[in-house]
Motif scaffolding. Sequence first.
Motif, PDB file in Angstrom:
ATOM      1  N   ASP A  92       0.815  -1.217   0.000  1.00  0.00           N
ATOM      2  CA  ASP A  92       0.000   0.000   0.000  1.00  0.00           C
ATOM      3  C   ASP A  92       0.849   1.267   0.000  1.00  0.00           C
ATOM      4  O   ASP A  92       0.307   2.378  -0.071  1.00  0.00           O
ATOM      5  N   LEU A  93       2.154   1.114   0.046  1.00  0.00           N
ATOM      6  CA  LEU A  93       3.061   2.255  -0.025  1.00  0.00           C
ATOM      7  C   LEU A  93       3.505   2.462  -1.468  1.00  0.00           C
ATOM      8  O   LEU A  93       3.665   1.501  -2.219  1.00  0.00           O
ATOM      9  N   THR A  94       3.724   3.707  -1.828  1.00  0.00           N
ATOM     10  CA  THR A  94       4.100   4.015  -3.220  1.00  0.00           C
ATOM     11  C   THR A  94       5.289   4.977  -3.263  1.00  0.00           C
ATOM     12  O   THR A  94       5.185   6.098  -3.762  1.00  0.00           O
ATOM     13  N   PRO A  95       6.427   4.567  -2.729  1.00  0.00           N
ATOM     14  CA  PRO A  95       7.585   5.467  -2.728  1.00  0.00           C
ATOM     15  C   PRO A  95       8.166   5.626  -4.127  1.00  0.00           C
ATOM     16  O   PRO A  95       8.038   4.744  -4.984  1.00  0.00           O
ATOM     17  N   GLN A  96       8.834   6.757  -4.329  1.00  0.00           N
ATOM     18  CA  GLN A  96       9.662   6.934  -5.510  1.00  0.00           C
ATOM     19  C   GLN A  96      11.036   6.353  -5.175  1.00  0.00           C
ATOM     20  O   GLN A  96      11.641   6.711  -4.167  1.00  0.00           O
ATOM     21  N   VAL A  97      11.538   5.478  -6.032  1.00  0.00           N
ATOM     22  CA  VAL A  97      12.778   4.758  -5.765  1.00  0.00           C
ATOM     23  C   VAL A  97      13.903   5.351  -6.606  1.00  0.00           C
ATOM     24  O   VAL A  97      13.742   5.555  -7.809  1.00  0.00           O
ATOM     25  N   THR A  98      15.036   5.617  -5.975  1.00  0.00           N
ATOM     26  CA  THR A  98      16.215   6.077  -6.709  1.00  0.00           C
ATOM     27  C   THR A  98      17.427   5.239  -6.305  1.00  0.00           C
ATOM     28  O   THR A  98      17.484   4.673  -5.208  1.00  0.00           O
ATOM     29  N   TYR A  99      18.377   5.183  -7.230  1.00  0.00           N
ATOM     30  CA  TYR A  99      19.594   4.384  -7.057  1.00  0.00           C
ATOM     31  C   TYR A  99      20.788   5.317  -7.263  1.00  0.00           C
ATOM     32  O   TYR A  99      21.421   5.312  -8.303  1.00  0.00           O
ATOM     33  N   PRO A 100      21.070   6.132  -6.255  1.00  0.00           N
ATOM     34  CA  PRO A 100      22.026   7.226  -6.453  1.00  0.00           C
ATOM     35  C   PRO A 100      23.469   6.768  -6.608  1.00  0.00           C
ATOM     36  O   PRO A 100      23.891   5.754  -6.050  1.00  0.00           O
ATOM     37  N   THR A 101      24.215   7.553  -7.369  1.00  0.00           N
ATOM     38  CA  THR A 101      25.668   7.503  -7.341  1.00  0.00           C
ATOM     39  C   THR A 101      26.126   8.795  -6.686  1.00  0.00           C
ATOM     40  O   THR A 101      25.499   9.847  -6.852  1.00  0.00           O
ATOM     41  N   ILE A 102      27.210   8.716  -5.929  1.00  0.00           N
ATOM     42  CA  ILE A 102      27.611   9.869  -5.116  1.00  0.00           C
ATOM     43  C   ILE A 102      28.987  10.402  -5.492  1.00  0.00           C
ATOM     44  O   ILE A 102      29.511  11.270  -4.801  1.00  0.00           O
ATOM     45  N   GLY A 103      29.565   9.877  -6.569  1.00  0.00           N
ATOM     46  CA  GLY A 103      30.893  10.336  -6.969  1.00  0.00           C
ATOM     47  C   GLY A 103      32.001   9.736  -6.134  1.00  0.00           C
ATOM     48  O   GLY A 103      33.070  10.342  -5.965  1.00  0.00           O
TER      49      GLY A 103
END
Length: 275
Positions: A92-103
């Motif tokens: 029931d949760l709908t998060p926006q998912v990101t897969y960051p790179t941080i340098g």
Amino acid sequence: MILISWNIDSLNAALTGTSARAEETRKVLTKIHDQNPDVLAIQETKLRATGPTKKHQEILRAHFPEYRYVWRSSEEPARKGYAGTMYLYKKDLTPQVTYPTIGAPEPMDQEGRIITLEFPDVFVTQVYTPNSGNGLKRLSERQLWDAKYLAYLQELDQVKPVLASGDYNVAHTEIDLKHPDNNHHSAGFTDEERVDFTKLLAAGFTDTFREVNGAVEGVYSWWAQRVRTAKANNSGWRIDYWLASNRIAGQVKRSEMMDTGARADHCPILLEIDL
């Protein structure tokens, strides 16, 4: 809201293994499910670049039918089947998912170490921090990682509050490990790593375990597998954390370790917060 974070030390072994340790790990997964967490963060999945196999997916659905999952694996030029992270969250949760790179120094950004979930009022992010390695061979790179990761959390915190969890591979203070005197030059307890963690907290984040439990001693989240008596003697380290932006730290109700019995390595850590 209940959130749990755990360095599982191979999701494949946990789901499909036949050893006594695999059975112990599955019992912990059942215990986690019984806590009914809204979000479960898993580190060190060690999955291949293509992620969970069909068999893994079937077993995950059987154990956690109420959850969706997202994953991130190590990919070239990083080592295959190394590190990796995963989130399971209620359907029931709908998060926006990101897969960051941080340098970070290569190939750390390709080792699948960070996933972030964005909810309307909070970011939930997990990390599997690089270990400084035998002989501290990776310490200088680890310090660069720490600086880049701190900058990333600050960027999130400028937008909305943050809950950050994971295996940070550092025991912050002397009460966070059983034998501090013998480990000042060991990976995870060097002055450099501890200073970097102090900087992270000083940038606006709270170690929720200490916030809730104070200076309690003898509570750890990791016990070395290679030392057969480590768990029995509670000779451990606290290197797994739930951090919260300072402005929501007062809303934390619980921050604690989950019991894994005789199973060594990491234990899950639980956070309950009123958002």
